[in-house]
Scaffold this motif. Structure first.
Motif, PDB file in Angstrom:
ATOM      1  N   ARG A  69       6.167 -25.771 -94.867  1.00  0.00           N
ATOM      2  CA  ARG A  69       6.962 -24.569 -94.668  1.00  0.00           C
ATOM      3  C   ARG A  69       6.212 -23.521 -93.856  1.00  0.00           C
ATOM      4  O   ARG A  69       6.811 -22.794 -93.059  1.00  0.00           O
ATOM      5  CB  ARG A  69       7.369 -23.994 -96.024  1.00  0.00           C
ATOM      6  CG  ARG A  69       8.323 -22.809 -95.899  1.00  0.00           C
ATOM      7  CD  ARG A  69       8.859 -22.367 -97.239  1.00  0.00           C
ATOM      8  NE  ARG A  69       9.827 -21.294 -97.082  1.00  0.00           N
ATOM      9  CZ  ARG A  69      10.495 -20.737 -98.091  1.00  0.00           C
ATOM     10  NH1 ARG A  69      10.298 -21.171 -99.317  1.00  0.00           N
ATOM     11  NH2 ARG A  69      11.358 -19.760 -97.864  1.00  0.00           N
TER      12      ARG A  69
ATOM     13  N   LYS B 205      14.908 -22.925 -94.492  1.00  0.00           N
ATOM     14  CA  LYS B 205      15.775 -23.449 -95.550  1.00  0.00           C
ATOM     15  C   LYS B 205      15.643 -24.969 -95.665  1.00  0.00           C
ATOM     16  O   LYS B 205      15.690 -25.523 -96.760  1.00  0.00           O
ATOM     17  CB  LYS B 205      17.221 -23.065 -95.272  1.00  0.00           C
ATOM     18  CG  LYS B 205      17.486 -21.560 -95.348  1.00  0.00           C
ATOM     19  CD  LYS B 205      18.957 -21.259 -95.113  1.00  0.00           C
ATOM     20  CE  LYS B 205      19.211 -19.756 -95.215  1.00  0.00           C
ATOM     21  NZ  LYS B 205      20.649 -19.427 -94.972  1.00  0.00           N
ATOM     22  N   ILE B 206      15.492 -25.631 -94.523  1.00  0.00           N
ATOM     23  CA  ILE B 206      15.357 -27.087 -94.538  1.00  0.00           C
ATOM     24  C   ILE B 206      14.084 -27.509 -95.250  1.00  0.00           C
ATOM     25  O   ILE B 206      14.047 -28.526 -95.957  1.00  0.00           O
ATOM     26  CB  ILE B 206      15.383 -27.636 -93.102  1.00  0.00           C
ATOM     27  CG1 ILE B 206      16.746 -27.378 -92.465  1.00  0.00           C
ATOM     28  CG2 ILE B 206      15.066 -29.127 -93.071  1.00  0.00           C
ATOM     29  CD1 ILE B 206      16.842 -27.790 -91.019  1.00  0.00           C
ATOM     30  N   THR B 207      13.010 -26.726 -95.109  1.00  0.00           N
ATOM     31  CA  THR B 207      11.722 -27.085 -95.706  1.00  0.00           C
ATOM     32  C   THR B 207      11.629 -26.735 -97.183  1.00  0.00           C
ATOM     33  O   THR B 207      10.554 -26.843 -97.770  1.00  0.00           O
ATOM     34  CB  THR B 207      10.583 -26.376 -94.947  1.00  0.00           C
ATOM     35  OG1 THR B 207      10.821 -24.955 -94.945  1.00  0.00           O
ATOM     36  CG2 THR B 207      10.499 -26.863 -93.523  1.00  0.00           C
ATOM     37  N   GLN B 208      12.723 -26.333 -97.797  1.00  0.00           N
ATOM     38  CA  GLN B 208      12.697 -26.042 -99.221  1.00  0.00           C
ATOM     39  C   GLN B 208      12.800 -27.309-100.065  1.00  0.00           C
ATOM     40  O   GLN B 208      12.619 -27.261-101.278  1.00  0.00           O
ATOM     41  CB  GLN B 208      13.836 -25.081 -99.586  1.00  0.00           C
ATOM     42  CG  GLN B 208      13.626 -23.672 -99.041  1.00  0.00           C
ATOM     43  CD  GLN B 208      14.795 -22.750 -99.340  1.00  0.00           C
ATOM     44  OE1 GLN B 208      15.843 -23.197 -99.806  1.00  0.00           O
ATOM     45  NE2 GLN B 208      14.619 -21.466 -99.087  1.00  0.00           N
ATOM     46  N   ASN B 209      13.094 -28.450 -99.427  1.00  0.00           N
ATOM     47  CA  ASN B 209      13.183 -29.681-100.203  1.00  0.00           C
ATOM     48  C   ASN B 209      11.787 -30.206-100.540  1.00  0.00           C
ATOM     49  O   ASN B 209      10.775 -29.740-100.017  1.00  0.00           O
ATOM     50  CB  ASN B 209      13.993 -30.747 -99.452  1.00  0.00           C
ATOM     51  CG  ASN B 209      13.338 -31.166 -98.157  1.00  0.00           C
ATOM     52  OD1 ASN B 209      12.267 -31.761 -98.146  1.00  0.00           O
ATOM     53  ND2 ASN B 209      13.974 -30.847 -97.041  1.00  0.00           N
ATOM     54  N   PHE B 210      11.760 -31.215-101.397  1.00  0.00           N
ATOM     55  CA  PHE B 210      10.494 -31.718-101.941  1.00  0.00           C
ATOM     56  C   PHE B 210       9.604 -32.324-100.856  1.00  0.00           C
ATOM     57  O   PHE B 210       8.387 -32.165-100.873  1.00  0.00           O
ATOM     58  CB  PHE B 210      10.789 -32.761-103.028  1.00  0.00           C
ATOM     59  CG  PHE B 210       9.563 -33.448-103.555  1.00  0.00           C
ATOM     60  CD1 PHE B 210       8.716 -32.796-104.437  1.00  0.00           C
ATOM     61  CD2 PHE B 210       9.236 -34.742-103.148  1.00  0.00           C
ATOM     62  CE1 PHE B 210       7.575 -33.428-104.923  1.00  0.00           C
ATOM     63  CE2 PHE B 210       8.104 -35.371-103.622  1.00  0.00           C
ATOM     64  CZ  PHE B 210       7.265 -34.708-104.519  1.00  0.00           C
ATOM     65  N   VAL B 211      10.210 -33.023 -99.886  1.00  0.00           N
ATOM     66  CA  VAL B 211       9.430 -33.744 -98.891  1.00  0.00           C
ATOM     67  C   VAL B 211       8.743 -32.799 -97.911  1.00  0.00           C
ATOM     68  O   VAL B 211       7.584 -32.989 -97.541  1.00  0.00           O
ATOM     69  CB  VAL B 211      10.329 -34.738 -98.126  1.00  0.00           C
ATOM     70  CG1 VAL B 211       9.533 -35.459 -97.049  1.00  0.00           C
ATOM     71  CG2 VAL B 211      10.938 -35.743 -99.096  1.00  0.00           C
TER      72      VAL B 211
ATOM     73  N   LYS C  45       8.392 -29.275 -98.141  1.00  0.00           N
ATOM     74  CA  LYS C  45       7.972 -27.942 -98.579  1.00  0.00           C
ATOM     75  C   LYS C  45       6.508 -27.640 -98.243  1.00  0.00           C
ATOM     76  O   LYS C  45       6.134 -26.481 -98.089  1.00  0.00           O
ATOM     77  CB  LYS C  45       8.215 -27.772-100.069  1.00  0.00           C
ATOM     78  CG  LYS C  45       7.356 -28.644-100.975  1.00  0.00           C
ATOM     79  CD  LYS C  45       7.659 -28.350-102.438  1.00  0.00           C
ATOM     80  CE  LYS C  45       6.767 -29.164-103.362  1.00  0.00           C
ATOM     81  NZ  LYS C  45       7.053 -28.860-104.782  1.00  0.00           N
TER      82      LYS C  45
END
Length: 570
Positions: free
Chosen positions: A165, A154-160, A162
């Motif tokens: 992931r 879930k944390i890696t869903q942001n732009f920086v 992803k």
């Protein structure tokens, strides 16, 4: 590790591994019987409900059975490596009512058969422990793995993040039941170990080493050293056992009956020898003591054939939240039992119920010999390695691993390789290094520390400074470090220059140190506040209470030789 079975034949072999759990509670089931069709071999699950075996092509079906549960039969597929989760459901039967009247008595050592048995084990430690052999040699395979526990996907869903992931999707559900752990670190070591009793000498020669590598931004040697310090070897026959920097009293310590309570659980027959299952628990739950089970032979040797160790939830071990160790012993030369398998699992987290890190270290020992060893084989450092031990081929590893890697473990290696090749990863780690360490890499030079570029104090007023250092890319022998600063209130320049020469061809910033260093400093220093050769004043040090004008303009030259030994004495 779970009990390992090797079935050798001229045909193709397959590897079956996994865990057996209760279908309702998902609790791992220990000592589940495993039988193979078309083969006399079989075995049991370990304390964590795990199993692993190598079978030949004649085996087409595996049956799992356990008292009080319905048996499950699994059909073996053609896949070479299979990872299973077997669920057993309870079988219920109607029993006639039985009334038992019992009075709980006070635990005593006197006239206690369990204590009498453990005293026999203690008395026979010299003939059963690792020092039973005058000489011994063996081959050892060690595998250390680290996992993270948390909502990383879930944390890696942001732009920086992803793009990274894929790294957090390599999950393993067999290590801890009910948890999806993400594998982030894996190290394998194959070595030869030698022992001489008199005078005592231990020698370990590393033949091959394979470790995930996250590039120059991560101190992999430092991580390996920390893991070795935490996950050190545990010898059940020692009076005191060091685990995670703390000293525990062994359940078969000479003073074991003073600290532990012992209870006989069962007596079974294994390979024609009667084995007693002995449960032990601390008298005081808050003491640094273990709880678990011992399996002891009744053949007159009173040797330990297996041990399961855990710790009480009342024991305070700082960030260590849970700990489990299982070891198996087999009879070897001279009818002495020796360690063949060890599996240590621990979890670390800042708070009891917060996500954290899990670490597992497995050891497999084979080819034990008690032949006399020549003196030259034991000379040199306690831990040595052959030339380029990490450059062994993939074929070497596939032939020398006792158990093939699981898909998750193999993916750990490939994920690290993929990360290092990503430009976005290198940029991110470069910024992280600047933030946490204070240096920005610029090829053969590091610029920093960044926190000293601007500061202020009562004497200099506002101060600007610029500094840097060379790194191993320029030279692995010569290193330079320095800075130049200027105070706008006193209108003076300050500077420092350090030159170092490394004798062991290692960086002067990494263990073990062995270098000569010359430094010259011309700067303003507050006596007693900081080291005279630190890289100037930092921004955070500018915020101090009170007013201090008793600073000294210093001109200091220092010449030093630093030598750090393998035991960290310097």
């Amino acid at each position: 590790m779970a009990v390992v079975f090797a079935l050798f034949s001229s045909g193709q072999t397959k590897t079956i591994m996994g865990i057996v759990v209760d279908s309702a509670s998902r609790t791992p089931l220990q000592n589940v019987s495993i039988t193979l069709n078309n083969s006399p071999k079989g075995g049991l699950t370990d304390a964590a409900g795990k199993f692993s075996m190598t079978i030949d092509k004649l085996v087409t079906r595996i049956t799992f059975s356990f008292t009080g549960y319905h048996s499950v039969s699994y059909k073996v597929s053609d896949v070479s490596t299979q990872e299973l989760t077997i669920q057993l459901s309870k079988s219920y039967s109607t029993l006639e009512e039985v009334v038992v009247n019992a009075r709980k008595g006070k635990y005593r050592n006197k006239n206690n058969p369990a204590v009498d048995l453990i005293r026999h084990v203690i008395a026979n430690k010299p003939r059963n422990g690792p020092g039973a052999y005058s000489y011994s040699s063996s081959k050892e395979y060690e595998k250390t793995q680290m996992f993270t526990d948390g909502p990383w996907v879930k944390i890696t869903q942001n732009f920086v993040l992803k793009k990274f992931r894929f790294f957090f999707e390599n999950t393993d559900t067999t290590v801890v039941q009910g948890k999806k752990l993400n594998s982030i670190y894996l190290q394998e070591i194959i070595s030869e170990k030698y022992f001489r009793k008199d005078p005592e000498k231990n020698k370990k020669i590393i033949l091959a080493q394979k470790t995930v590598d996250y590039g120059e931004f991560v101190d992999m040697k430092g991580i390996q050293g920390a893991l070795h310090y935490l996950y050190n070897d545990i010898n059940i026959y020692d009076n005191n056992i060091s685990a995670f920097t703390m000293q525990f009293v062994s359940p078969i310590s000479d003073f074991g009956p003073v600290f532990y309570m012992y209870f006989i659980q069962d007596t079974v027959v294994e390979n024609g020898c009667s084995i007693v299952k002995l449960y032990f628990t601390p008298r005081n739950p808050e003491d640094l003591l273990f709880r678990g089970t011992l399996s002891v032979t009744l053949d007159g040797a009173y040797a330990v054939t297996s041990v399961e160790l855990g710790m009480s939830k009342h024991v305070n071990m700082n960030y260590v939240r849970n700990f489990r160790l299982s070891q198996n012993f087999e009879i070897g030369p001279g009818d002495h039992y020796h360690l063949t398998e060890s599996d240590m699992l621990a979890s670390f987290s800042p708070f009891p119920k917060s996500p954290g890190i899990f670490g597992e270290r497995k050891i497999s020992i084979s080819d034990l010999s008690d032949s006399v060893l020549p003196d030259h084989l034991l000379q040199g450092p306690a831990v040595d390695s052959v030339s380029k031990p990490s450059r062994q081929s993939a074929l070497y590893w596939s032939e020398n691993r006792p158990i093939p890697l699981s898909p998750s473990q193999a993916q750990t290696y490939s994920n690290a390789d993929s990360l290092v090749k990503m430009r976005s990863y290198r940029r991110l780690m470069d910024l992280a290094t600047l933030y946490f360490v204070g240096y920005k890499s610029a090829g053969k030079f590091d610029i920093g520390p960044i926190q000293t570029f601007y500061s202020f104090n009562s004497v200099e007023g506002q101060r600007l400074q610029f500094g840097g250092r060379t790194n191993y890319k320029l030279s692995q022998r010569f290193y330079l470090d320095g800075y130049l600063g200027y105070g706008f209130k006193d209108n003076r320049f300050k500077y420092m220059l350090t030159g170092s020469y490394s004798f062991n061809n290692r960086s002067v910033y990494s263990y073990p140190f062995n270098y000569v260093q010359a430094s010259y400093l011309h700067d303003l220093k507050n006596p007693g506040q900081e080291d005279i050769f630190s890289n100037g004043n930092t921004f955070l040090s500018s915020f101090t209470r009170g007013y201090s004008s008793n600073w000294l303009y210093s001109d200091i030259f220092r010449l030093s030789y630093v030598h750090e030994f393998g035991n960290h004495f310097s």
